[in-house]
Design a protein around this motif. Sequence first.
Motif, PDB file in Angstrom:
ATOM      1  N   ARG A   6       0.821  -1.209   0.000  1.00 16.17           N
ATOM      2  CA  ARG A   6       0.000   0.000   0.000  1.00 16.17           C
ATOM      3  C   ARG A   6       0.856   1.261   0.000  1.00 16.17           C
ATOM      4  O   ARG A   6       0.540   2.244  -0.683  1.00 16.17           O
ATOM      5  N   GLU A  10       0.765   4.213  -2.811  1.00 16.50           N
ATOM      6  CA  GLU A  10       0.532   5.619  -2.520  1.00 16.50           C
ATOM      7  C   GLU A  10       1.612   6.490  -3.145  1.00 16.50           C
ATOM      8  O   GLU A  10       1.330   7.580  -3.655  1.00 16.50           O
ATOM      9  N   ARG A  14       0.493   9.219  -6.169  1.00 17.72           N
ATOM     10  CA  ARG A  14       0.615  10.664  -6.014  1.00 17.72           C
ATOM     11  C   ARG A  14       1.277  11.317  -7.226  1.00 17.72           C
ATOM     12  O   ARG A  14       0.968  12.458  -7.581  1.00 17.72           O
ATOM     13  N   LEU A 273      -6.224  10.172  -1.768  1.00  9.97           N
ATOM     14  CA  LEU A 273      -5.440   9.893  -0.568  1.00  9.97           C
ATOM     15  C   LEU A 273      -5.548  11.011   0.463  1.00  9.97           C
ATOM     16  O   LEU A 273      -5.469  10.759   1.667  1.00  9.97           O
ATOM     17  N   ASP A 274      -5.713  12.235  -0.006  1.00 10.31           N
ATOM     18  CA  ASP A 274      -5.747  13.393   0.890  1.00 10.31           C
ATOM     19  C   ASP A 274      -7.126  14.041   0.917  1.00 10.31           C
ATOM     20  O   ASP A 274      -7.254  15.257   1.084  1.00 10.31           O
TER      21      ASP A 274
END
Length: 283
Positions: A6, A10, A14, A273-274
């Motif tokens: 994971r 990520e 990004r 993710l954010d």
Amino acid sequence: MSIEARAMWEAVERYHQLCYWAPEVREEAEKIGLKGFFMNYFATRVAPLGSLSDGAVGSLTFYYSPRRVQRAIPDAWGYASPEVVLKARYLAMDRALKRELGEVTESEHVAEAARLVRYVVDGADGMGRALYAGWKGLPWPKEPHLALWHGCTLLREHRSGSHLIALVMEGLNGCEAVVSQVAVGEAPEEWIRGEAGWDACEHEEALRTLKGRGWLDSRGLVTDACSEGRRRIEQTTDQLEEPHWDRLGDKQCQRLLSIMADLNLILPKDDQLDWQEVYDLPN
């Protein structure tokens, strides 16, 4: 391996995600006739597989409602062929990455990251992961910053395919997948209708189904069964992703994480993710 799949996802996600928000992407899409965000999104994502039907695109982009797809596909192919769509995407990403990263695009660290990512891609199995297989059939760009984006896109689509496998194993359809993700606090509620495009009836049906399987209680609140089910989905996805990262090894994975961390600090936040920061919500 000690470094989680994971965390590696990520890092590459990004760098990949700039393709959704950079103004250059919209500009190049408009030049070839594509209309709006979602036509560009769906057409570009599936273009390596050719002029797919809306049904085929929907099966690969399970998160979105059929209507969301149908408003873009197959009309997109009447404006631009898949080959033209892909050319526009790489032109856009070349411009966008140079603008965001500046002289960093010329650094040896970017070239090193591109080499590491290509090594990972070379060892990744495409079985059951159609979007990954399609992108893998494209030539690698010569410029390191574009090669890195290409490789990150490949690995992103590989995980997307693994995630779809995990959702199917858990018995969830697209709407149920999004609703259950929101229920456990992994996504904002706006995604259900505002982004994914599911309507009120589909949303209600998903809630009824999730209640019936014990994932939501009578008040619509998340249960332990739902939390456990969502954990299984992520664990299965990670397990399916581990082999190609294992091949790279811990030392090289850590090196790639380090380079990508520096690059990603320069790039915009990722709305997946954010999302709590993007939507200005408390952690």
